[in-house]
Write an enzyme that holds these catalytic residues in place. Structure first.
Site, PDB file in Angstrom:
ATOM      1  N   GLY A 144      54.709  80.901  44.712  1.00 37.38           N
ATOM      2  CA  GLY A 144      53.561  81.766  45.184  1.00 37.38           C
ATOM      3  C   GLY A 144      53.366  82.865  43.946  1.00 37.38           C
ATOM      4  O   GLY A 144      54.102  83.025  43.102  1.00 37.38           O
ATOM      5  N   ASP A 170      59.235  82.387  42.874  1.00 38.53           N
ATOM      6  CA  ASP A 170      59.044  81.084  43.717  1.00 38.53           C
ATOM      7  C   ASP A 170      57.652  80.595  43.327  1.00 38.53           C
ATOM      8  O   ASP A 170      57.013  81.275  42.145  1.00 38.53           O
ATOM      9  CB  ASP A 170      59.373  81.250  45.157  1.00 38.53           C
ATOM     10  CG  ASP A 170      58.162  82.117  45.818  1.00 38.53           C
ATOM     11  OD1 ASP A 170      57.153  82.467  45.212  1.00 38.53           O
ATOM     12  OD2 ASP A 170      58.332  82.197  47.025  1.00 38.53           O
ATOM     13  N   ASN A 204      61.608  88.291  38.549  1.00 35.40           N
ATOM     14  CA  ASN A 204      60.316  89.071  37.822  1.00 35.40           C
ATOM     15  C   ASN A 204      60.383  90.360  38.189  1.00 35.40           C
ATOM     16  O   ASN A 204      60.738  90.769  39.229  1.00 35.40           O
ATOM     17  CB  ASN A 204      59.054  88.334  38.569  1.00 35.40           C
ATOM     18  CG  ASN A 204      57.613  88.784  38.150  1.00 35.40           C
ATOM     19  OD1 ASN A 204      57.704  89.387  36.973  1.00 35.40           O
ATOM     20  ND2 ASN A 204      56.680  88.604  38.696  1.00 35.40           N
ATOM     21  N   THR A 205      59.810  91.290  37.484  1.00 35.30           N
ATOM     22  CA  THR A 205      59.536  92.797  37.941  1.00 35.30           C
ATOM     23  C   THR A 205      58.060  92.868  38.534  1.00 35.30           C
ATOM     24  O   THR A 205      57.170  92.273  37.705  1.00 35.30           O
ATOM     25  CB  THR A 205      59.836  93.740  36.696  1.00 35.30           C
ATOM     26  OG1 THR A 205      58.986  93.585  35.836  1.00 35.30           O
ATOM     27  CG2 THR A 205      61.101  93.435  36.454  1.00 35.30           C
ATOM     28  N   HIS A 206      57.994  93.608  39.244  1.00 31.27           N
ATOM     29  CA  HIS A 206      56.537  93.838  39.838  1.00 31.27           C
ATOM     30  C   HIS A 206      56.299  95.345  40.114  1.00 31.27           C
ATOM     31  O   HIS A 206      57.003  95.909  41.102  1.00 31.27           O
ATOM     32  CB  HIS A 206      56.231  93.124  41.147  1.00 31.27           C
ATOM     33  CG  HIS A 206      54.936  93.087  41.687  1.00 31.27           C
ATOM     34  ND1 HIS A 206      53.763  92.525  40.893  1.00 31.27           N
ATOM     35  CD2 HIS A 206      54.202  93.679  42.751  1.00 31.27           C
ATOM     36  CE1 HIS A 206      52.697  92.909  41.866  1.00 31.27           C
ATOM     37  NE2 HIS A 206      53.048  93.445  42.629  1.00 31.27           N
ATOM     38  N   ARG A 234      47.203  73.377  31.656  1.00 32.71           N
ATOM     39  CA  ARG A 234      48.235  74.282  32.531  1.00 32.71           C
ATOM     40  C   ARG A 234      49.715  73.567  32.301  1.00 32.71           C
ATOM     41  O   ARG A 234      50.721  73.984  32.110  1.00 32.71           O
ATOM     42  CB  ARG A 234      47.984  74.654  33.740  1.00 32.71           C
ATOM     43  CG  ARG A 234      48.215  76.190  34.101  1.00 32.71           C
ATOM     44  CD  ARG A 234      47.351  76.460  35.388  1.00 32.71           C
ATOM     45  NE  ARG A 234      48.327  76.211  36.512  1.00 32.71           N
ATOM     46  CZ  ARG A 234      49.459  77.014  36.957  1.00 32.71           C
ATOM     47  NH1 ARG A 234      49.541  78.058  36.125  1.00 32.71           N
ATOM     48  NH2 ARG A 234      49.791  76.730  38.129  1.00 32.71           N
ATOM     49  N   ASP A 290      53.989  86.290  43.631  1.00 33.17           N
ATOM     50  CA  ASP A 290      54.767  87.656  43.877  1.00 33.17           C
ATOM     51  C   ASP A 290      55.310  87.502  45.515  1.00 33.17           C
ATOM     52  O   ASP A 290      55.351  88.390  46.208  1.00 33.17           O
ATOM     53  CB  ASP A 290      53.888  88.977  43.972  1.00 33.17           C
ATOM     54  CG  ASP A 290      53.573  89.269  42.331  1.00 33.17           C
ATOM     55  OD1 ASP A 290      54.323  88.873  41.530  1.00 33.17           O
ATOM     56  OD2 ASP A 290      52.408  89.717  42.244  1.00 33.17           O
ATOM     57  N   ARG A 327      50.894  85.709  33.490  1.00 33.13           N
ATOM     58  CA  ARG A 327      50.313  84.183  33.785  1.00 33.13           C
ATOM     59  C   ARG A 327      51.376  83.513  34.816  1.00 33.13           C
ATOM     60  O   ARG A 327      52.615  83.397  34.752  1.00 33.13           O
ATOM     61  CB  ARG A 327      50.574  83.399  32.344  1.00 33.13           C
ATOM     62  CG  ARG A 327      49.332  82.350  32.399  1.00 33.13           C
ATOM     63  CD  ARG A 327      49.211  81.707  31.050  1.00 33.13           C
ATOM     64  NE  ARG A 327      48.349  82.964  30.268  1.00 33.13           N
ATOM     65  CZ  ARG A 327      46.961  82.888  30.286  1.00 33.13           C
ATOM     66  NH1 ARG A 327      46.400  82.282  31.140  1.00 33.13           N
ATOM     67  NH2 ARG A 327      46.504  83.889  29.452  1.00 33.13           N
ATOM     68  N   LEU A 387      53.535  80.822  36.105  1.00 33.25           N
ATOM     69  CA  LEU A 387      54.075  79.451  35.842  1.00 33.25           C
ATOM     70  C   LEU A 387      53.836  78.357  36.707  1.00 33.25           C
ATOM     71  O   LEU A 387      53.982  78.553  37.783  1.00 33.25           O
ATOM     72  CB  LEU A 387      55.539  79.664  35.628  1.00 33.25           C
ATOM     73  CG  LEU A 387      56.242  80.830  34.726  1.00 33.25           C
ATOM     74  CD1 LEU A 387      57.735  80.978  35.025  1.00 33.25           C
ATOM     75  CD2 LEU A 387      55.963  80.373  33.205  1.00 33.25           C
TER      76      LEU A 387
HETATM   77  C1  GRF Z   1      55.130  96.230  34.535  1.00 31.04           C
HETATM   78  O1  GRF Z   1      54.804  97.152  35.350  1.00 31.04           O
HETATM   79  C2  GRF Z   1      55.115  94.839  34.910  1.00 31.04           C
HETATM   80  O2  GRF Z   1      55.854  94.799  36.332  1.00 31.04           O
HETATM   81  C3  GRF Z   1      53.767  94.518  34.969  1.00 31.04           C
HETATM   82  O3  GRF Z   1      53.418  94.764  33.705  1.00 31.04           O
HETATM   83  C4  GRF Z   1      54.037  95.837  33.251  1.00 31.04           C
HETATM   84  C5  GRF Z   1      54.690  95.437  31.935  1.00 31.04           C
HETATM   85  O4  GRF Z   1      54.879  96.495  31.164  1.00 31.04           O
HETATM   86  N1  GRF Z   1      53.590  93.240  35.349  1.00 31.04           N
HETATM   87  P1  GRF Z   1      55.491  96.482  29.606  1.00 31.04           P
HETATM   88  O5  GRF Z   1      54.945  95.279  28.959  1.00 31.04           O
HETATM   89  O6  GRF Z   1      57.052  96.226  30.130  1.00 31.04           O
HETATM   90  O7  GRF Z   1      55.236  97.952  29.317  1.00 31.04           O
END
Ligand code: GRF
Length: 209
Positions: A147, A145, A111-113, A69, A149, A95, A97
């Site tokens: 953790g 960070d 990051n988007t969640h 890793r 999310d 994955r 980091l």
């Molecule tokens: C998104 O909902 C992202 O937040 C999540 O995986 C999805 C990615 O979708 N972790 P895409 O690959 O951008 O279509």
């Protein structure tokens, strides 16, 4: 007067990259203050096609069962830093980091969640929200960070769960919000309206009591 500097962005993906595609479309507008300079992945991701259509370079640093890793993280970091990004966006990068990579890029790593953090962290946020039977979930953009999310939230928005929603329908509705939040956030960072150093100094989001 010299033109204002454009924010250089590296995006990391693992899958189809629909959020990446939306960011690339936004950046097609010459007025948008950020440019995606490279797209990376932990595999040969389908979403690379969105970058290739625009002749944006791609790189992959594959992660296999026997991969070390930390070595993988160092190789990934080298590829990222080659592009001298002012911002790195994890957009469906599935994955974790290694901490050394997070620390090297912080606070310019977001990051988007697909949930309203701290609700439903982890890789199965949409499935978990459906299983919990909640009436609303959401979308979040946060600073990364160490953790899973847990980083400080930059922006988030609620998304209703509708009767009869399955995983695909709910995830698509969430992703529409994620895309808008991501495009706005990258713009605001580029314009200096969002300062990641200030946000990352905040306490991480904690679950509501
Ligand atoms: C998104 O909902 C992202 O937040 C999540 O995986 C999805 C990615 O979708 N972790 P895409 O690959 O951008 O279509």
């Amino acid at each position: 007067m010299p033109a204002p500097a454009v924010l250089r962005v590296v995006v990391l993906i693992s899958g189809g990259g629909s959020n990446l595609a939306a960011l690339l479309e936004a950046a097609d507008d010459p007025q948008y203050p950020a440019r995606v300079v490279a797209v990376g992945a932990d595999r040969l991701a389908d979403g690379f096609t969105h970058a290739e259509e625009r002749s944006i370079p791609t790189f992959s640093v594959p992660f296999a069962a026997d991969t070390d890793r930390d070595e993988w993280g160092a190789a990934l970091l080298e590829q990222i830093e080659f592009w001298r990004p002012g911002l790195v966006v994890l957009s469906g990068f599935m994955r974790l980091l290694p901490p050394a990579v997070v620390h090297a890029l912080a606070p310019n790593l977001i990051n988007t969640h697909p949930a309203y953090l701290p609700e439903f962290p982890g890789a199965h946020a949409v499935r978990d929200a459906l299983a919990a039977g909640v009436s609303q979930t959401g979308a979040t953009v946060m600073v990364v960070d160490d953790g899973v999310d847990t980083g400080p939230v930059i922006v988030q928005e609620r998304v209703p769960v509708r009767p009869g929603d399955d995983h695909g329908a709910l995830h698509e509705r969430i992703k529409a919000v994620e895309r808008r939040l991501l495009i706005d956030t990258v713009r605001n960072i580029a314009l200096g309206a969002v300062r990641l150093s200030a946000i990352s100094a905040r306490s991480p989001a904690r679950p509501q009591p």
